[in-house]
Write an enzyme that holds these catalytic residues in place. Structure first.
Site, mmCIF file in Angstrom:
data_model
loop_
_atom_site.group_PDB
_atom_site.id
_atom_site.type_symbol
_atom_site.label_atom_id
_atom_site.label_comp_id
_atom_site.label_asym_id
_atom_site.label_seq_id
_atom_site.Cartn_x
_atom_site.Cartn_y
_atom_site.Cartn_z
ATOM 1 N N THR A 14 -14.093 -60.192 -9.799
ATOM 2 C CA THR A 14 -13.226 -59.582 -10.811
ATOM 3 C C THR A 14 -11.857 -59.243 -10.244
ATOM 4 O O THR A 14 -10.828 -59.573 -10.834
ATOM 5 C CB THR A 14 -13.891 -58.312 -11.360
ATOM 6 O OG1 THR A 14 -15.153 -58.655 -11.943
ATOM 7 C CG2 THR A 14 -13.023 -57.660 -12.417
ATOM 8 N N ARG A 46 -18.470 -67.304 -2.506
ATOM 9 C CA ARG A 46 -19.819 -67.841 -2.340
ATOM 10 C C ARG A 46 -20.059 -69.089 -3.181
ATOM 11 O O ARG A 46 -20.768 -69.993 -2.766
ATOM 12 C CB ARG A 46 -20.847 -66.758 -2.692
ATOM 13 C CG ARG A 46 -21.003 -65.711 -1.607
ATOM 14 C CD ARG A 46 -22.045 -64.680 -1.964
ATOM 15 N NE ARG A 46 -21.620 -63.859 -3.105
ATOM 16 C CZ ARG A 46 -22.310 -62.828 -3.589
ATOM 17 N NH1 ARG A 46 -23.470 -62.507 -3.036
ATOM 18 N NH2 ARG A 46 -21.862 -62.117 -4.590
ATOM 19 N N GLU A 131 -4.511 -49.646 0.273
ATOM 20 C CA GLU A 131 -4.212 -48.824 -0.904
ATOM 21 C C GLU A 131 -5.289 -48.932 -1.971
ATOM 22 O O GLU A 131 -5.664 -47.945 -2.606
ATOM 23 C CB GLU A 131 -2.854 -49.233 -1.502
ATOM 24 C CG GLU A 131 -2.428 -48.397 -2.694
ATOM 25 C CD GLU A 131 -2.108 -46.959 -2.314
ATOM 26 O OE1 GLU A 131 -2.797 -46.051 -2.830
ATOM 27 O OE2 GLU A 131 -1.180 -46.744 -1.513
ATOM 28 N N ILE A 138 -4.031 -46.161 -8.478
ATOM 29 C CA ILE A 138 -3.234 -44.954 -8.231
ATOM 30 C C ILE A 138 -2.654 -45.022 -6.810
ATOM 31 O O ILE A 138 -3.414 -45.171 -5.851
ATOM 32 C CB ILE A 138 -4.093 -43.679 -8.360
ATOM 33 C CG1 ILE A 138 -4.830 -43.651 -9.704
ATOM 34 C CG2 ILE A 138 -3.241 -42.435 -8.211
ATOM 35 C CD1 ILE A 138 -5.828 -42.521 -9.834
ATOM 36 N N GLY A 189 -20.475 -52.070 -18.264
ATOM 37 C CA GLY A 189 -19.895 -52.513 -17.006
ATOM 38 C C GLY A 189 -19.226 -51.424 -16.203
ATOM 39 O O GLY A 189 -18.595 -51.692 -15.176
ATOM 40 N N GLU A 192 -22.962 -50.102 -11.956
ATOM 41 C CA GLU A 192 -23.670 -51.252 -11.414
ATOM 42 C C GLU A 192 -25.143 -51.228 -11.856
ATOM 43 O O GLU A 192 -25.672 -50.197 -12.285
ATOM 44 C CB GLU A 192 -23.616 -51.223 -9.884
ATOM 45 C CG GLU A 192 -22.213 -51.251 -9.306
ATOM 46 C CD GLU A 192 -21.539 -52.601 -9.464
ATOM 47 O OE1 GLU A 192 -22.252 -53.597 -9.715
ATOM 48 O OE2 GLU A 192 -20.305 -52.656 -9.322
ATOM 49 N N LYS A 207 -14.332 -42.598 -0.080
ATOM 50 C CA LYS A 207 -12.913 -42.413 -0.418
ATOM 51 C C LYS A 207 -12.387 -41.088 0.128
ATOM 52 O O LYS A 207 -11.252 -41.012 0.623
ATOM 53 C CB LYS A 207 -12.737 -42.494 -1.931
ATOM 54 C CG LYS A 207 -13.130 -43.840 -2.518
ATOM 55 C CD LYS A 207 -13.182 -43.794 -4.037
ATOM 56 C CE LYS A 207 -13.678 -45.105 -4.622
ATOM 57 N NZ LYS A 207 -13.857 -45.050 -6.095
ATOM 58 N N GLY A 304 -11.327 -51.565 -11.788
ATOM 59 C CA GLY A 304 -10.986 -52.635 -12.722
ATOM 60 C C GLY A 304 -10.089 -53.663 -12.086
ATOM 61 O O GLY A 304 -9.410 -53.403 -11.086
#
Length: 430
Positions: A14, A46, A131, A138, A189, A192, A207, A304
């Site tokens: 994605t 893959r 980042e 952000i 979505g 997971e 994080k 996203g």
């Protein structure tokens, strides 16, 4: 004419497809801002034949992602494979060893191996950028590393996982239970198929350890993050918090002081007058408190394809400009090894919810355990019997040491009056 920055891309899921689409869509603007074009020259994934909605036939296909580090035309490698170790780490090491810059969105790898990789990048005189590893689109890492660089940061905290925030916001808005909303999040979505890393707080802990290192100039210490998630939060807890003037949010909080480095991911009751109480859905938000700049508030999409790709390409633009600098805002060998703080000495207010048998004497037993441990009770609420005959009892404490609440809960451990484990949530100060 300045040569383009040539990119090798590992992982075309994605986010990887989003990076390709972003560079295609904003090619001229990116070139103007970077001072030269940015071009993808090679990719690895893959499944070569998978339809990703983007044209990859124009790029060199490399079966072994680690070989991207040796690609003759690549100046920088972007890793979007994921995982703390394995192919991602092998690619990172090989890229930096080859003297090429490396960009990643991989928070797990940076949390576990960031110090090693930062040292390798500095030794090679090349760039390590991440980042996109924290809070998606952000620019909080750039904000801490550059915008707030002149400040001593007292505390950094925030909502670091969009899945949990989506679930808690839905429970709050619709009065639904956790399991029901989790199922919807998976169908949409936002979660997971195996949501463990998200709902148990591990993703947020990765994080937080990165943010703490940047904020305080300390060595990354993911292993010291005290972590719990949201799977035991009930709709009744959401309603109780609302009645008290709070919203429940999963927060990561880090502080550095004379007591040591404090890092914790835990559900909190957030006052309605705090900006984090109004961050809803899958958004992320980070607060940093500097001694001269004051409170900084960053909010936006934390995941996203678009937001994460935006952060990846922003790192590529920095590299194209020749803006390298130490990955952690100061040389890796100058980062401090600060011991973890003793959380028992921390003072604050708490919300503790018990599920108990509906019988005489239960409230007295709980109150006695709190009294004996030195916990002062501000309010106690008992709600009517649930479908299984159990009763919910919720306590809000006055400010006091966390050690006392822990001792009270230990006194109650194994009590036949309690059904399941109590839920302890901290109350965020304003």
């Amino acid at each position: 004419m300045t040569e383009p920055l040539r990119v090798a891309l590992a992982g075309i899921g994605t986010v990887g497809a989003g990076v390709i689409r972003l560079i295609d869509a904003n090619r001229e603007l990116i070139a103007r801002r970077a001072g030269r074009a940015i071009e993808i020259v090679a990719v690895s994934a893959r499944d070569r034949g998978k339809d990703r909605g983007v044209d990859i036939a124009r790029f060199d296909w490399i079966d072994d992602s680690t070989a991207l580090a040796r690609h003759s035309r690549a100046d920088v490698v972007v890793e979007l494979v994921g995982g703390a170790d394995g192919p991602a780490l092998a690619l990172a090491r090989a890229t930096l060893e080859a003297g090429k810059s490396f960009v990643t969105a991989n928070k797990a790898m940076i949390a576990h191996h960031g110090l090693e990789l930062a040292g390798a990048a500095e030794a090679a005189g090349t760039a390590l950028k991440f980042e996109a590893a924290v809070a998606g689109g952000i620019p909080v890492i750039k904000g801490l590393r550059e915008g707030a660089a002149a400040n001593e940061i007292a505390r950094v905290y925030g909502i670091l996982n969009g899945t949990c925030n989506f679930i808690l916001s839905k429970m709050e808005a619709e009065g639904r239970d956790f399991a029901d909303v989790l199922g919807e999040a998976q169908r949409l979505g936002f979660a997971e198929a195996d949501p463990t890393f998200d709902i148990d707080g591990v993703d947020a802990a990765h994080k937080l350890s990165i943010l703490a290192s940047l904020a305080f100039g300390t060595k990354p210490a993911f292993g010291d993050v005290a972590t719990s998630g949201v799977r035991h939060v009930l709709a009744a807890d959401i309603a109780e918090a609302a009645a008290l003037g709070y919203r429940i949010r999963l927060l990561g909080i880090a502080e550095s002081n004379a007591a040591g480095l404090f890092q914790r991911v835990h559900p909190h009751l957030v006052p309605l007058d705090h900006p984090l109480a109004h961050v809803s859905g899958s958004l992320n938000a980070v607060v940093a408190e500097g001694n001269f700049v004051g409170r900084l508030f960053f909010q936006g999409a934390g995941a996203g394809d678009g937001p994460t790709a935006s952060a990846v390409v922003a790192d590529l633009i920095d590299i194209a400009r020749g803006e390298f600098g130490p990955p952690y805002a100061m040389p890796a060998d100058s980062l401090l090894a600060q011991p973890g703080a003793d959380t028992g000495d921390r003072r604050g207010r708490a919300y503790v919810r018990f599920t108990v048998a509906d019988k005489v004497g239960v409230l007295a037993e709980i109150a006695a355990a709190m009294r004996d441990a030195g916990v002062s009770i501000e309010s106690l609420m008992q709600r009517g019997a649930m479908a299984d005959g159990s009763v919910l009892v919720a306590i809000v404490t006055h400010e006091g040491p966390e050690r006392c609440v822990a001792q009270a809960l230990e006194k109650l451990r194994g009590s036949p009056s309690l059904i399941g484990q109590p839920l302890w949530m901290h109350i965020l100060d304003s």
